[in-house]
Write a protein that holds these residues in place. Sequence first.
Motif, mmCIF file in Angstrom:
data_model
loop_
_atom_site.group_PDB
_atom_site.id
_atom_site.type_symbol
_atom_site.label_atom_id
_atom_site.label_comp_id
_atom_site.label_asym_id
_atom_site.label_seq_id
_atom_site.Cartn_x
_atom_site.Cartn_y
_atom_site.Cartn_z
ATOM 1 N N ALA A 33 17.957 6.068 15.952
ATOM 2 C CA ALA A 33 17.123 5.514 14.889
ATOM 3 C C ALA A 33 17.788 4.269 14.313
ATOM 4 O O ALA A 33 19.016 4.087 14.416
ATOM 5 N N GLN A 34 16.994 3.440 13.688
ATOM 6 C CA GLN A 34 17.493 2.228 13.045
ATOM 7 C C GLN A 34 17.015 2.203 11.597
ATOM 8 O O GLN A 34 16.101 1.457 11.241
ATOM 9 N N PRO A 35 17.616 3.054 10.752
ATOM 10 C CA PRO A 35 17.145 3.153 9.357
ATOM 11 C C PRO A 35 17.340 1.844 8.594
ATOM 12 O O PRO A 35 18.350 1.149 8.758
ATOM 13 N N LEU A 36 16.358 1.536 7.781
ATOM 14 C CA LEU A 36 16.411 0.343 6.945
ATOM 15 C C LEU A 36 16.855 0.721 5.542
ATOM 16 O O LEU A 36 16.662 1.859 5.094
ATOM 17 N N PRO A 37 17.448 -0.203 4.798
ATOM 18 C CA PRO A 37 17.856 0.109 3.417
ATOM 19 C C PRO A 37 16.648 0.394 2.538
ATOM 20 O O PRO A 37 15.564 -0.181 2.726
ATOM 21 N N ALA A 38 16.837 1.289 1.578
ATOM 22 C CA ALA A 38 15.744 1.683 0.693
ATOM 23 C C ALA A 38 15.327 0.514 -0.185
ATOM 24 O O ALA A 38 16.158 -0.270 -0.649
ATOM 25 N N THR A 39 14.023 0.405 -0.420
ATOM 26 C CA THR A 39 13.493 -0.642 -1.293
ATOM 27 C C THR A 39 12.997 -0.095 -2.623
ATOM 28 O O THR A 39 12.830 -0.846 -3.579
ATOM 29 N N GLY A 40 12.724 1.230 -2.685
ATOM 30 C CA GLY A 40 12.197 1.827 -3.899
ATOM 31 C C GLY A 40 10.718 1.583 -4.119
ATOM 32 O O GLY A 40 10.169 1.961 -5.156
ATOM 33 N N ALA A 41 10.044 0.960 -3.150
ATOM 34 C CA ALA A 41 8.633 0.627 -3.295
ATOM 35 C C ALA A 41 7.767 1.565 -2.471
ATOM 36 O O ALA A 41 8.175 2.035 -1.406
ATOM 37 N N VAL A 42 6.581 1.861 -2.990
ATOM 38 C CA VAL A 42 5.608 2.680 -2.277
ATOM 39 C C VAL A 42 4.281 1.924 -2.266
ATOM 40 O O VAL A 42 4.035 1.067 -3.128
ATOM 41 N N ALA A 43 3.435 2.256 -1.290
ATOM 42 C CA ALA A 43 2.160 1.544 -1.183
ATOM 43 C C ALA A 43 1.128 2.424 -0.513
ATOM 44 O O ALA A 43 1.449 3.274 0.328
ATOM 45 N N GLY A 44 -0.114 2.207 -0.879
ATOM 46 C CA GLY A 44 -1.246 2.742 -0.144
ATOM 47 C C GLY A 44 -1.915 1.586 0.570
ATOM 48 O O GLY A 44 -1.953 0.468 0.046
ATOM 49 N N ILE A 45 -2.421 1.835 1.757
ATOM 50 C CA ILE A 45 -3.055 0.763 2.525
ATOM 51 C C ILE A 45 -4.470 1.179 2.904
ATOM 52 O O ILE A 45 -4.719 2.332 3.240
ATOM 53 N N ASP A 46 -5.368 0.227 2.798
ATOM 54 C CA ASP A 46 -6.766 0.433 3.187
ATOM 55 C C ASP A 46 -7.040 -0.453 4.394
ATOM 56 O O ASP A 46 -6.775 -1.661 4.355
ATOM 57 N N LEU A 47 -7.543 0.146 5.470
ATOM 58 C CA LEU A 47 -7.871 -0.609 6.675
ATOM 59 C C LEU A 47 -9.311 -1.084 6.597
ATOM 60 O O LEU A 47 -10.195 -0.331 6.189
ATOM 61 N N GLY A 48 -9.532 -2.321 7.002
ATOM 62 C CA GLY A 48 -10.868 -2.867 6.914
ATOM 63 C C GLY A 48 -11.156 -3.859 8.018
ATOM 64 O O GLY A 48 -10.335 -4.090 8.908
ATOM 65 N N VAL A 49 -12.331 -4.453 7.929
ATOM 66 C CA VAL A 49 -12.758 -5.444 8.903
ATOM 67 C C VAL A 49 -12.555 -6.852 8.366
ATOM 68 O O VAL A 49 -12.093 -7.741 9.072
ATOM 69 N N ALA A 50 -12.872 -7.071 7.084
ATOM 70 C CA ALA A 50 -12.637 -8.383 6.489
ATOM 71 C C ALA A 50 -11.149 -8.699 6.467
ATOM 72 O O ALA A 50 -10.715 -9.786 6.864
ATOM 73 N N SER A 51 -10.344 -7.755 6.007
ATOM 74 C CA SER A 51 -8.892 -7.828 6.080
ATOM 75 C C SER A 51 -8.414 -6.618 6.861
ATOM 76 O O SER A 51 -8.887 -5.500 6.630
ATOM 77 N N LEU A 52 -7.480 -6.840 7.771
ATOM 78 C CA LEU A 52 -6.993 -5.714 8.562
ATOM 79 C C LEU A 52 -6.350 -4.671 7.667
ATOM 80 O O LEU A 52 -6.629 -3.471 7.783
#
Length: 394
Positions: free
Chosen positions: A180-199
Motif C-alpha cells: 500500500a502507499q498510504p497518504l498523509p491525513a488531511t482531516g477533510a471529508v467530502a460527499g460527491i454527487d455524480l452527474g452529467v453536467a459535471s462528472l
Amino acid sequence: MRRSFRFLLRPTARQAAALAACLEDHRQLYNAALEHRRTAYAKAGVTVGYGEQSGELKHIRGDDPDGQGRWSFSSQQATLRRLDNAFAAFFRRVRDGRTPGFPRFKGQGRFDTVQWPKDGDGCRWDSQPAHPTATYVRLQGIGHVRVHQHRAVKGRVKTIAVKREGRRWYVVLSCDDVPAQPLPATGAVAGIDLGVASLVTTSGGEHVANPRHLAATAERLARAQRDLARKKRGSRRRRKAVARVAAAHAKVRRQRLDGAHKAALALVRAYDMIAHEDLRIAGMTRSASGTIEAPGRNVAAKAGLNRSILDAGWGVFLTILAYKAESAGRELIAVNPANTSRTCARCGHCAKDNRLTQAEFRCVACGHAAHADVNAAANILRAGLALRQASEAA
C-alpha cells in the motif's frame, strides 16, 4: 493487495503474426471444447467438465504439433477454465431466476485475450533483466517481446495475459503482495454527487468537468460507421473500415480512463473519507422502448440520457476511485441514493418541488437555495458520516 499492471507491447511483424496465430488457436480450442460439451449432453445426456477436457489436451497437442502443440499447455488450460467459468455463471443465473445467457461460440474478433496462469510456466516477465534499456516478456511459441514499461512493477507477478485491442497488443500483469502507499491525513471529508453536467460535484462546492469524450468524437465516429455500412461483407476494405471504427472507440475509452484516473487521484489526495451514491448504473441506463403491446414514452430523450450517462463513465470512475482509496488508506463509503437530490441539506425537508431545474435547488419549507448537485453532495456526506458512526458504534 492484488493489483494489475498494463503495458503496451512492441512486437516485431513476425511476433505480431505469431500473437495473432496464438489467439486464433486458443479461440478454436474454446469453440471445440464448447461444441464437445453441447454434443455430449445433446446426444448422450453426459455432462463434460473441465477435468475431462483438460485431460484430453495432451492428445490434442500430440495430434497437432504445428498448431495447438506450439503453445503453452497452461495457457490452454486457462482457456478451458474460462469456458468452465462461463458455464458456472450460466447455471448460477439459472438458479437466481435471471436471464441465463448460454455460453456462445467465439467468432473472429470476439476472442482477444490469452492468459498464462503462472509466471515461469510458458511465459516469463522481464525475461532479459541484463538488457540496459528495454524490458521483455517471453511467451512460448512467440519469443521475447519488447514491452513499453512506463512504470515500475510492484509485488510478485502472479499471472500474465496478452490482450489485443485493435492493432495494439498489451501485456497485463496481475501481481500479489503489492504494498500500500498510504497518504498523509488531511482531516477533510467530502460527499460527491455524480452527474452529467459535471462528472463530480463535491459537498464543498467543487465541480469536476465532464469532458464528454464520446460526444466530442460523435461526428467522426458517425462518418466511420457510415463508411463501414457501405462496405461489402468479407471484403478487405470492410476489414479496414472495422479497424478504423474500433480505433476511434478505443481512443475514446483511453481518454475516459485517463480522465477518471486523474479525477479519482485528486479526490483521494484531498480527502480522508469520501461518500458516494451506491448507483445501479445498469438499471439507470435500461432502455425505455418497452414492448409492442406497451411501448415506452419519451424513448428518444431517455436514449440520449443513457448515452450521456455511459459517456460520463460513472462505473469506471467509481471502480478506479475504490482501488485508489484502498491503496492510499482512505475510507470510501457508498450510501443509498434515494432522495438525495430532493432533500434539503439544511432542514431535511424532502419534496419533488425542491428541485426547480437540473441545476437549481430551493427548499419550499425553509427557502434554502443552492446548486442542486452541491445540495445532493451535502446529503450524501451526511449519510456517509451516519453510516461510519453506526459502524464504529457496532
